[in-house]
Design a protein around this motif. Structure first.
Motif, PDB file in Angstrom:
ATOM      1  N   GLU A 270       0.865  -1.146   0.021  1.00  0.00           N
ATOM      2  CA  GLU A 270      -0.092  -0.100  -0.144  1.00  0.00           C
ATOM      3  C   GLU A 270       0.806   1.223  -0.047  1.00  0.00           C
ATOM      4  OE1 GLU A 270      -2.893   2.285   3.170  1.00  0.00           O
ATOM      5  OE2 GLU A 270      -2.914   0.073   3.126  1.00  0.00           O
ATOM      6  N   VAL A 271       1.800   1.349   0.976  1.00  0.00           N
ATOM      7  CA  VAL A 271       2.815   2.424   0.782  1.00  0.00           C
ATOM      8  C   VAL A 271       3.511   2.742  -0.395  1.00  0.00           C
ATOM      9  CG1 VAL A 271       4.834   3.461   2.143  1.00  0.00           C
ATOM     10  CG2 VAL A 271       3.170   2.185   3.337  1.00  0.00           C
ATOM     11  N   ALA A 272       4.110   1.577  -1.119  1.00  0.00           N
ATOM     12  CA  ALA A 272       4.534   1.630  -2.292  1.00  0.00           C
ATOM     13  C   ALA A 272       3.831   2.196  -3.486  1.00  0.00           C
ATOM     14  CB  ALA A 272       5.215   0.308  -2.593  1.00  0.00           C
ATOM     15  N   GLU A 273       2.601   1.656  -3.357  1.00  0.00           N
ATOM     16  CA  GLU A 273       1.566   2.075  -4.538  1.00  0.00           C
ATOM     17  C   GLU A 273       1.407   3.800  -4.371  1.00  0.00           C
ATOM     18  OE1 GLU A 273      -1.870   0.110  -4.310  1.00  0.00           O
ATOM     19  OE2 GLU A 273      -1.227  -1.263  -5.926  1.00  0.00           O
ATOM     20  N   THR A 274       1.309   4.282  -3.179  1.00  0.00           N
ATOM     21  CA  THR A 274       0.911   5.643  -2.896  1.00  0.00           C
ATOM     22  C   THR A 274       2.554   6.512  -3.274  1.00  0.00           C
ATOM     23  OG1 THR A 274      -0.235   5.306  -1.033  1.00  0.00           O
ATOM     24  CG2 THR A 274       0.465   7.284  -0.973  1.00  0.00           C
ATOM     25  N   VAL A 275       3.421   6.030  -2.784  1.00  0.00           N
ATOM     26  CA  VAL A 275       4.677   6.507  -3.142  1.00  0.00           C
ATOM     27  C   VAL A 275       4.972   6.719  -4.687  1.00  0.00           C
ATOM     28  CG1 VAL A 275       7.147   6.877  -2.809  1.00  0.00           C
ATOM     29  CG2 VAL A 275       5.833   6.292  -0.868  1.00  0.00           C
ATOM     30  N   VAL A 276       4.707   5.594  -5.394  1.00  0.00           N
ATOM     31  CA  VAL A 276       4.982   5.673  -7.016  1.00  0.00           C
ATOM     32  C   VAL A 276       4.092   6.686  -7.311  1.00  0.00           C
ATOM     33  CG1 VAL A 276       5.008   4.040  -8.849  1.00  0.00           C
ATOM     34  CG2 VAL A 276       6.150   3.245  -6.869  1.00  0.00           C
ATOM     35  N   ALA A 277       2.730   6.448  -6.959  1.00  0.00           N
ATOM     36  CA  ALA A 277       1.794   7.301  -7.948  1.00  0.00           C
ATOM     37  C   ALA A 277       2.134   8.911  -7.734  1.00  0.00           C
ATOM     38  CB  ALA A 277       0.406   7.114  -7.039  1.00  0.00           C
ATOM     39  N   GLY A 278       2.821   9.233  -6.469  1.00  0.00           N
ATOM     40  CA  GLY A 278       3.167  10.531  -6.528  1.00  0.00           C
ATOM     41  C   GLY A 278       4.494  10.888  -7.008  1.00  0.00           C
ATOM     42  N   PRO A 283       4.935   5.860 -17.222  1.00  0.00           N
ATOM     43  CA  PRO A 283       4.164   4.623 -17.355  1.00  0.00           C
ATOM     44  C   PRO A 283       5.169   3.658 -17.775  1.00  0.00           C
ATOM     45  CG  PRO A 283       3.139   6.486 -18.688  1.00  0.00           C
ATOM     46  CD  PRO A 283       4.472   6.992 -18.283  1.00  0.00           C
ATOM     47  N   GLY A 284       5.167   2.440 -16.957  1.00  0.00           N
ATOM     48  CA  GLY A 284       6.187   1.264 -17.121  1.00  0.00           C
ATOM     49  C   GLY A 284       7.721   1.405 -16.583  1.00  0.00           C
ATOM     50  N   GLU A 285       8.005   2.631 -15.880  1.00  0.00           N
ATOM     51  CA  GLU A 285       9.315   2.948 -15.546  1.00  0.00           C
ATOM     52  C   GLU A 285       9.386   2.436 -14.054  1.00  0.00           C
ATOM     53  OE1 GLU A 285      10.085   6.987 -15.186  1.00  0.00           O
ATOM     54  OE2 GLU A 285      10.415   7.069 -17.624  1.00  0.00           O
ATOM     55  N   MET A 286       8.193   2.075 -13.453  1.00  0.00           N
ATOM     56  CA  MET A 286       8.385   1.512 -11.771  1.00  0.00           C
ATOM     57  C   MET A 286       7.552   0.328 -11.743  1.00  0.00           C
ATOM     58  SD  MET A 286       9.861   3.746 -10.138  1.00  0.00           S
ATOM     59  CE  MET A 286       9.847   2.866  -8.640  1.00  0.00           C
ATOM     60  N   LEU A 287       8.019  -0.782 -11.177  1.00  0.00           N
ATOM     61  CA  LEU A 287       7.138  -2.003 -11.380  1.00  0.00           C
ATOM     62  C   LEU A 287       7.280  -2.334  -9.474  1.00  0.00           C
ATOM     63  CD1 LEU A 287       9.088  -4.092 -14.153  1.00  0.00           C
ATOM     64  CD2 LEU A 287       6.933  -2.881 -14.148  1.00  0.00           C
ATOM     65  N   ILE A 288       6.016  -2.597  -9.157  1.00  0.00           N
ATOM     66  CA  ILE A 288       5.865  -3.015  -7.786  1.00  0.00           C
ATOM     67  C   ILE A 288       5.617  -4.392  -7.709  1.00  0.00           C
ATOM     68  CG2 ILE A 288       4.724  -2.786  -5.563  1.00  0.00           C
ATOM     69  CD1 ILE A 288       4.052  -0.007  -6.755  1.00  0.00           C
ATOM     70  N   GLU A 289       6.506  -5.120  -6.932  1.00  0.00           N
ATOM     71  CA  GLU A 289       6.693  -6.575  -6.758  1.00  0.00           C
ATOM     72  C   GLU A 289       6.692  -7.027  -5.326  1.00  0.00           C
ATOM     73  OE1 GLU A 289       9.829  -7.967  -9.135  1.00  0.00           O
ATOM     74  OE2 GLU A 289       8.852  -7.240 -10.904  1.00  0.00           O
ATOM     75  N   ILE A 290       5.434  -6.708  -4.630  1.00  0.00           N
ATOM     76  CA  ILE A 290       5.395  -6.846  -3.128  1.00  0.00           C
ATOM     77  C   ILE A 290       4.191  -7.548  -2.712  1.00  0.00           C
ATOM     78  CG2 ILE A 290       5.292  -5.812  -0.826  1.00  0.00           C
ATOM     79  CD1 ILE A 290       6.620  -3.455  -1.921  1.00  0.00           C
ATOM     80  N   ASP A 291       4.181  -8.603  -2.056  1.00  0.00           N
ATOM     81  CA  ASP A 291       3.040  -9.288  -1.836  1.00  0.00           C
ATOM     82  C   ASP A 291       2.084  -8.430  -0.831  1.00  0.00           C
ATOM     83  OD1 ASP A 291       1.818 -12.171  -1.549  1.00  0.00           O
ATOM     84  OD2 ASP A 291       1.567 -11.368   0.609  1.00  0.00           O
ATOM     85  N   ALA A 292       0.677  -8.488  -1.011  1.00  0.00           N
ATOM     86  CA  ALA A 292      -0.029  -7.545  -0.348  1.00  0.00           C
ATOM     87  C   ALA A 292      -0.066  -7.985   1.063  1.00  0.00           C
ATOM     88  CB  ALA A 292      -1.518  -7.845  -0.840  1.00  0.00           C
ATOM     89  N   GLU A 293       0.434  -9.041   1.662  1.00  0.00           N
ATOM     90  CA  GLU A 293       0.409  -9.311   3.155  1.00  0.00           C
ATOM     91  C   GLU A 293       1.862  -9.207   3.745  1.00  0.00           C
ATOM     92  OE1 GLU A 293      -0.726 -13.343   3.687  1.00  0.00           O
ATOM     93  OE2 GLU A 293      -2.768 -13.198   2.792  1.00  0.00           O
ATOM     94  N   THR A 294       2.597  -8.671   3.125  1.00  0.00           N
ATOM     95  CA  THR A 294       3.855  -8.339   3.665  1.00  0.00           C
ATOM     96  C   THR A 294       3.858  -6.643   4.444  1.00  0.00           C
ATOM     97  OG1 THR A 294       5.097  -9.281   1.954  1.00  0.00           O
ATOM     98  CG2 THR A 294       6.478  -7.843   3.194  1.00  0.00           C
ATOM     99  N   LEU A 307      11.335   5.254   1.237  1.00  0.00           N
ATOM    100  CA  LEU A 307      10.917   4.359  -0.024  1.00  0.00           C
ATOM    101  C   LEU A 307      10.950   5.644  -1.054  1.00  0.00           C
ATOM    102  CD1 LEU A 307      10.088   1.873  -1.427  1.00  0.00           C
ATOM    103  CD2 LEU A 307       7.866   2.284  -1.148  1.00  0.00           C
ATOM    104  N   GLN A 308      10.412   6.948  -0.765  1.00  0.00           N
ATOM    105  CA  GLN A 308      10.281   8.026  -1.847  1.00  0.00           C
ATOM    106  C   GLN A 308      11.613   8.435  -2.054  1.00  0.00           C
ATOM    107  OE1 GLN A 308       8.677  11.545  -0.302  1.00  0.00           O
ATOM    108  NE2 GLN A 308       8.416  12.651  -2.090  1.00  0.00           N
TER     109      GLN A 308
END
Length: 399
Positions: A270-278, A283-294, A307-308
């Motif tokens: 969740e934190v990674a998605e928020t930081v990457v969005a901001g 498009p396509g420059e950032m890939l998030i590969e984190i399990d949702a339960e981690t 992370l930012q």
């Protein structure tokens, strides 16, 4: 040591005084140039007028005082001049918004420089006081030696006094060495900060001032698309400068040890998605590969800032795509930001997480301190076959 501290204090006052005079003269010149050729609207019609009281305030802060009351008067006058400068910027904000914002940012930098100069002057005063205390102890030792030789009956008392004075002198020398270390660190910090202000902070301020002046002087002759382009550039430089000021503020808090962590379970995806969005990633420059339960046990704001900064570093110095991953091993979780660039040169690795590296140089330094404040550690690894991997390790949180 006393001479070195005195020289440092004089240099600090001279630097601040020269800067204050230069700012006041620049403000006066800019104000006169802006009013040239048109009926003057008064001293408060142009934000450049704010630089005059701001420069005088910085000059007053660097003025040596001989008593505490005199110091209060001088610092009070400096505060009033600073308030006056801010008031002028506010008064002209409606008519000259961009120029007023640029002037307010310049005032913030002047306030930061004045605070640093006062800190160094206080260190100089404490150094001289401690040196005087050491001289007094040395004189007391000599008197104790003379008293010991007066007669045999007083020898034991004289030896005890000498031993006590020697211990006190050693304690004084220890305090002196500690003060000297702090003074050297402060001098190094001042030099690094001055270098950063000269290069990284001065550039966006100069750009903002030039663009604002162009808008102010040629507003009626510029087409709307050019006005929009200039205003956009001013906004980008302003946001860049605001980030630098926020990083500097956090840097001071880290140096003073006032940053504490409120550790709670933090979902990394969740934190990674928020930081990457901001972020500025395309498009396509950032890939998030984190399990949702981690999740990790840390301060959520600290994790987002870490992370930012890691993502900003990868975007600035690496090559897309950049991957954000996390893997759990035992009771710990590694948060990894990996780019596809050439990696970090070997000569930068020893001080990679130190102050003032690469441009403003605060990102990775802040990362290290925030990770350590949450009980973790940060390190660098070369990616295979190429690229840079920056890894922040946190305690694993509950699933």
């Amino acid at each position: 040591m006393r001479d070195a501290a005195r020289d440092l204090g004089r240099l600090s006052r001279l630097t601040a005084g020269c800067a204050g005079v230069a700012v006041a003269v620049f403000g006066t010149t800019a104000l006169l140039l802006s009013l040239k050729g048109a009926p003057p609207d008064g001293f408060l019609a142009d934000p450049a007028a704010a630089l005059v009281p701001a420069g005088l305030a910085l000059l007053l802060q660097a003025t040596p005082v001989v008593s505490r009351n005199a110091g209060r008067v001088v610092h009070g006058l400096a505060a009033l001049l600073t308030i006056a400068a801010v008031a002028i910027c506010v008064a002209t904000f409606a008519r000259h918004t961009a120029a007023s914002v640029a002037t307010l940012l310049a005032l913030a930098v002047l306030l930061l420089l004045g605070h640093l100069i006062r800190t160094l002057m206080s260190a100089d005063r404490r150094q001289r006081e401690l040196a005087g205390f050491t001289d007094t102890l040395a004189q007391s030792m000599n008197e104790a030696v003379v008293a010991r030789d007066t007669n045999i009956a007083d020898r034991k008392r004289a030896e005890e006094a000498l031993s006590e004075h020697a211990a006190e002198l050693e304690r004084g020398n220890t305090r002196l060495r500690e003060t000297n270390t702090r003074l050297e660190n402060a001098l190094t910090f001042k030099n690094d900060l001055t270098s950063m202000l000269t290069h990284d902070v001065a550039q966006p301020i100069s750009s903002i001032a030039s663009l604002a002046e162009l808008l102010h002087q040629d507003w009626d002759d510029l087409p709307d698309d050019v006005r929009h382009e200039l205003a956009t550039k001013i906004d980008k430089n302003t946001q860049r400068l605001i980030k630098m000021m926020n990083d500097l503020q956090l840097l001071f808090r880290l140096d003073m040890g006032s940053v504490t962590a409120r550790r709670v379970p933090v979902p990394l995806h969740e934190v990674a998605e928020t930081v990457v969005a901001g972020s500025a990633a395309g498009p396509g420059e950032m890939l998030i590969e984190i399990d949702a339960e981690t999740s990790v046990l840390a301060d959520r704001g600290h994790v987002a800032a870490v992370l930012q900064n890691l993502i900003n570093n990868a975007l600035a110095y690496g090559v897309a795509p950049t991957r954000v991953t996390a893997r759990r091993h035992g009771e710990q979780v590694d948060l990894v930001v990996q780019d596809s660039g050439p990696g970090i040169p070997d000569e930068l690795l020893p001080n990679l997480f130190g102050r003032f590296m690469r441009g403003a140089g605060l990102g990775l330094f802040i990362v290290r301190h925030l990770v350590e404040a949450n009980g973790g550690e940060v390190r660098y690894e070369r990616a295979d076959p190429h690229g840079a991997r920056l890894i922040a390790t946190f305690e694993s949180g509950p699933v």
